[in-house]
Design a protein around this motif. Sequence first.
Motif, mmCIF file in Angstrom:
data_model
loop_
_atom_site.group_PDB
_atom_site.id
_atom_site.type_symbol
_atom_site.label_atom_id
_atom_site.label_comp_id
_atom_site.label_asym_id
_atom_site.label_seq_id
_atom_site.Cartn_x
_atom_site.Cartn_y
_atom_site.Cartn_z
ATOM 1 N N LEU A 70 -5.531 34.919 -0.974
ATOM 2 C CA LEU A 70 -4.711 34.408 -2.077
ATOM 3 C C LEU A 70 -4.119 35.553 -2.892
ATOM 4 N N PHE A 71 -2.884 35.377 -3.301
ATOM 5 C CA PHE A 71 -2.216 36.317 -4.202
ATOM 6 C C PHE A 71 -1.847 35.554 -5.467
ATOM 7 N N ILE A 72 -2.337 36.018 -6.607
ATOM 8 C CA ILE A 72 -1.997 35.413 -7.895
ATOM 9 C C ILE A 72 -0.768 36.152 -8.396
ATOM 10 N N ALA A 73 0.377 35.464 -8.359
ATOM 11 C CA ALA A 73 1.663 36.124 -8.558
ATOM 12 C C ALA A 73 2.029 36.391 -10.006
ATOM 13 N N TYR A 74 1.512 35.603 -10.907
ATOM 14 C CA TYR A 74 1.886 35.795 -12.304
ATOM 15 C C TYR A 74 0.897 36.734 -12.970
ATOM 16 N N PRO A 75 1.359 37.532 -13.924
ATOM 17 C CA PRO A 75 0.453 38.488 -14.571
ATOM 18 C C PRO A 75 -0.773 37.801 -15.165
ATOM 19 N N VAL A 76 -1.906 38.384 -14.914
ATOM 20 C CA VAL A 76 -3.167 37.837 -15.413
ATOM 21 C C VAL A 76 -3.568 38.601 -16.668
ATOM 22 N N TRP A 77 -3.690 37.887 -17.746
ATOM 23 C CA TRP A 77 -4.222 38.461 -18.990
ATOM 24 C C TRP A 77 -5.715 38.228 -18.926
ATOM 25 N N ALA A 78 -6.441 39.248 -18.512
ATOM 26 C CA ALA A 78 -7.851 39.098 -18.165
ATOM 27 C C ALA A 78 -8.750 39.141 -19.393
ATOM 28 N N SER A 79 -8.848 38.015 -20.078
ATOM 29 C CA SER A 79 -9.833 37.859 -21.141
ATOM 30 C C SER A 79 -11.210 37.982 -20.484
ATOM 31 N N PRO A 80 -12.262 38.185 -21.257
ATOM 32 C CA PRO A 80 -13.585 38.286 -20.634
ATOM 33 C C PRO A 80 -13.927 37.071 -19.759
ATOM 34 N N ALA A 81 -13.593 35.876 -20.217
ATOM 35 C CA ALA A 81 -13.898 34.675 -19.426
ATOM 36 C C ALA A 81 -13.079 34.650 -18.139
ATOM 37 N N ARG A 82 -11.791 34.996 -18.234
ATOM 38 C CA ARG A 82 -10.934 34.978 -17.038
ATOM 39 C C ARG A 82 -11.354 36.095 -16.082
ATOM 40 N N ALA A 83 -11.739 37.231 -16.610
ATOM 41 C CA ALA A 83 -12.201 38.329 -15.757
ATOM 42 C C ALA A 83 -13.447 37.908 -14.976
ATOM 43 N N ALA A 84 -14.327 37.166 -15.618
ATOM 44 C CA ALA A 84 -15.526 36.670 -14.929
ATOM 45 C C ALA A 84 -15.145 35.709 -13.815
ATOM 46 N N ARG A 85 -14.153 34.871 -14.058
ATOM 47 C CA ARG A 85 -13.679 33.942 -13.028
ATOM 48 C C ARG A 85 -13.061 34.711 -11.860
ATOM 49 N N LEU A 86 -12.311 35.779 -12.158
ATOM 50 C CA LEU A 86 -11.721 36.595 -11.093
ATOM 51 C C LEU A 86 -12.802 37.279 -10.268
ATOM 52 N N ARG A 87 -13.846 37.775 -10.936
ATOM 53 C CA ARG A 87 -14.963 38.397 -10.202
ATOM 54 C C ARG A 87 -15.630 37.378 -9.279
ATOM 55 N N ALA A 88 -15.842 36.168 -9.790
ATOM 56 C CA ALA A 88 -16.455 35.114 -8.962
ATOM 57 C C ALA A 88 -15.551 34.764 -7.787
ATOM 58 N N LEU A 89 -14.263 34.718 -8.041
ATOM 59 C CA LEU A 89 -13.300 34.420 -6.983
ATOM 60 C C LEU A 89 -13.335 35.508 -5.909
#
Length: 120
Positions: free
Chosen positions: A84-103
């Motif tokens: 998967l490629f996430i095409a839109y810029p990711v503003w990696a808040s701590p919660a979103r960063a944790a989700r990206l790590r899990a992904l």
Amino acid sequence: MDMPAPLPTDLSTPYVAVDLDVLDRNLRAMAVRATAQGLALRPHAKTHKCLQIARRQIEIGAVGLTVATVSEAEVFAKAGFTDLFIAYPVWASPARAARLRALAEQVSHRICCRDSGRFA
């Protein structure tokens, strides 16, 4: 040109009707074109957001999918898509960063990042 049969009048809306012959013809044409150019096809699933269409895209030759958000990536990963490629810029808040790590533990993923107004 043949006109499709009219839709039944008792359909609840919204309703999606897909001509599978046209869909498959278009998916194959894109796969053939990408292959002829030596490109790895990673079509954008943002438009259809449909697991069944995404599966057809992979079966016909796409190497992965492009999605718009972390949430979309999570849905497609849960359904078994592994590139998967996430095409839109990711503003990696701590919660979103944790989700990206899990992904990242489930799939191969790439993300678009923004740095000082430029995309990387």
